[in-house]
Design a protein around this motif. Sequence first.
Motif, short mmCIF file in Angstrom:
data_model
loop_
_atom_site.label_atom_id
_atom_site.label_comp_id
_atom_site.label_asym_id
_atom_site.label_seq_id
_atom_site.Cartn_x
_atom_site.Cartn_y
_atom_site.Cartn_z
N ARG A 50 0.86 -1.18 0.00
CA ARG A 50 0.00 0.00 0.00
C ARG A 50 0.90 1.22 0.00
N ARG A 59 -1.45 6.30 -2.37
CA ARG A 59 -2.75 6.32 -3.05
C ARG A 59 -3.20 4.95 -3.54
N TYR A 60 -2.28 4.04 -3.77
CA TYR A 60 -2.61 2.79 -4.44
C TYR A 60 -2.33 1.57 -3.58
N TYR A 106 -1.37 -2.37 -4.46
CA TYR A 106 -1.01 -3.34 -5.49
C TYR A 106 -0.94 -4.72 -4.84
N TYR A 113 -5.44 -0.86 -7.23
CA TYR A 113 -6.61 -0.06 -6.87
C TYR A 113 -6.20 1.34 -6.42
N ASP A 114 -6.99 2.31 -6.82
CA ASP A 114 -6.88 3.66 -6.28
C ASP A 114 -7.72 3.67 -5.01
N ASP A 137 -11.46 4.56 -4.32
CA ASP A 137 -12.14 3.25 -4.30
C ASP A 137 -11.65 2.42 -3.10
N GLN A 180 -12.03 -1.36 -2.98
CA GLN A 180 -11.31 -2.13 -3.99
C GLN A 180 -12.27 -2.89 -4.91
N LEU A 239 -2.17 4.07 -16.25
CA LEU A 239 -1.52 3.74 -14.98
C LEU A 239 -0.40 2.71 -15.17
N VAL A 243 2.55 3.52 -13.04
CA VAL A 243 2.24 3.28 -11.63
C VAL A 243 2.32 1.79 -11.32
#
Length: 623
Positions: A342, A345-346, A348, A400-401, A405, A408, A418, A421
Amino acid sequence: MTLKKQLLCVVAINLILVTGSAAAEKPNILWIFQEDTSPWIGCYGDPINKNWTPYIDKMAANGVRFSRAFVPFPVCSACRSSMALGANAIRFGAHEHRSRRGPEKTYLPKGMKTIAELMREANYFTFNVGKTDYNFAEAGDGIYSSIPKKHSRTPWRECAKGQPFFGQIQLKGGKTNTSKWPAKKKTDPATVTVPADYPQNDLYRGVVAQHYDTIRSDDMVIGGILDRLEADGLLESTIVVYFSDHGANNLIRHKQMPTEGGLHVPFIIQGPAKWVGKAGTVRDDLINTLDLTATSFAWAGLAIPAWCEGQNLFAENFIPRTFVAGAKDRLDHTIDRVRTIRTDRYRYTRNFFVDRVFLQPQYRDNRPFLTSVREAYADGTLDPKLAEIYFGERPAEELYDVIADPAQVHNLVNKPSLASVLQEHRAILAEWLDKGDLGEGNEPDKELEMNGQNSKWGIGVNVQYERIRHDTDGDGLSDKWETVNNRDPNDGKLLFTFDCGGWQTEGWQGQGELTNIAGYEGYLDFDLLTGNASLVRDGLKLDADKNRGSLEIRIRCSSDTRVVVTANGKNLGGVEVAAGKGYTEYRLPLKRGTWQGTINALKMSFAGAKGTTVAIDWIRVVD
């Protein structure tokens, strides 16, 4: 007395005074370790529990509240094991849930010690009230000082005079039974918001409301602990830390899942300003609760062990994290391997096993909030997005942003804008895993037997269990697996239906250029990237005489596709599958000469247009 002896006495006395003064300066440290609790609390800005969590709110007002704290695992034993060492459990082998309970014991690497042991060596009185639940054999009551039952509510009273304490009090949190709670204190289900990744119905509104009630209930318990510390004159000399081991108990994408909901926890520290800083502080930086272990060592004046992955949260040279990492491995009888990071912002996530859906069979399968989801999927009434999340093809990667969101719901891994990213987060995770991940290997067979054969929480259905089981009838599926999945383990009949969420492929493997063959639960589903590919099923010992008739394949293809089937390398024939959106059954007669003796392997070869999507509902022998 000689001058030399006098000087030595003076030095000794001064050392005693300095040591005594230093000991007196050591704070008491109390971890209030709450189970299964999400930060749905008044001081966290939650409107439902506003004014319902006064003691936790007071702790935040008197101390430091961390708004973005994350645990290393979404399950109790792996999280507790990590906290006890200050390192992620994948580093030292405690990552498999309940891995110390079988005959194959898990021990800590040589030289590693728990925080409780190191605190005791530093003359701290150590205690634990309630659950231990560590994944290594050395753990348990032996690493803590003895507490008589009469002092279970006030364990610090067993300390020697002037001796500091380090202790943990375990609370039930989200596991609290609130069924007999006064109605006037209960949350009105009509007022709650169900997270977007759950069915929006009365059942889930009740689940969410009940979780609010557990937090309200435990707030009173926390208040009692603080009141007793104050009555004993210890509150001003004690650092009290409140946090949870993972997210909400009865939300199936929180507990046991390495998501925002599963890993984000409340985390508040209250104590003297000299140790925790200004009262009423809110910190929004990313925090790994492993930092608490390191910080506790620092509070006690101890060197932070080399294996610790955390840092002193209040150090002058504190460096804010750019990411926090989490993991998931076997939980009870359900085998998985997931790694996640984490960033600001994201989130993964990397899924290493894509032959099973997200919502695998698990210990909560008989509870209404879960059975209802399975039933809705089976009858086609589950919201399509939820069907995708819980029962859809398991993606190898997720992005996920989580600001936009937090539930998720929308996987952005294939979003072109993205791409950079995604690449950045892949690199961060890879670097973190390069430091060591014992989850790469296989769990010992004895542990699999202990946790997945006849355990009280369930019988395992993942492919890993097949290596310790016997297949009587040679159909490639073990007797135990067939029994669990409502099949006859002695019929000797070829049957693949792909409806086991823990092992969708049932042993079939792809060959050639094609995508992941495990589709939604109940199907194989893949794309022919170049137009030609195959499926193979080895490991059979099938008696051809018990499987006379025809091989039936229920299939659909997005473009016209030829399917050729072989058994033991002999051609059984082929069928022309016409393009269509619906499934059609095709049959190949099983002729003596090509279908005889013991069938050891089947192969299905596909030839169609490039990019053709193939879905298979079942493969079976019919009369």
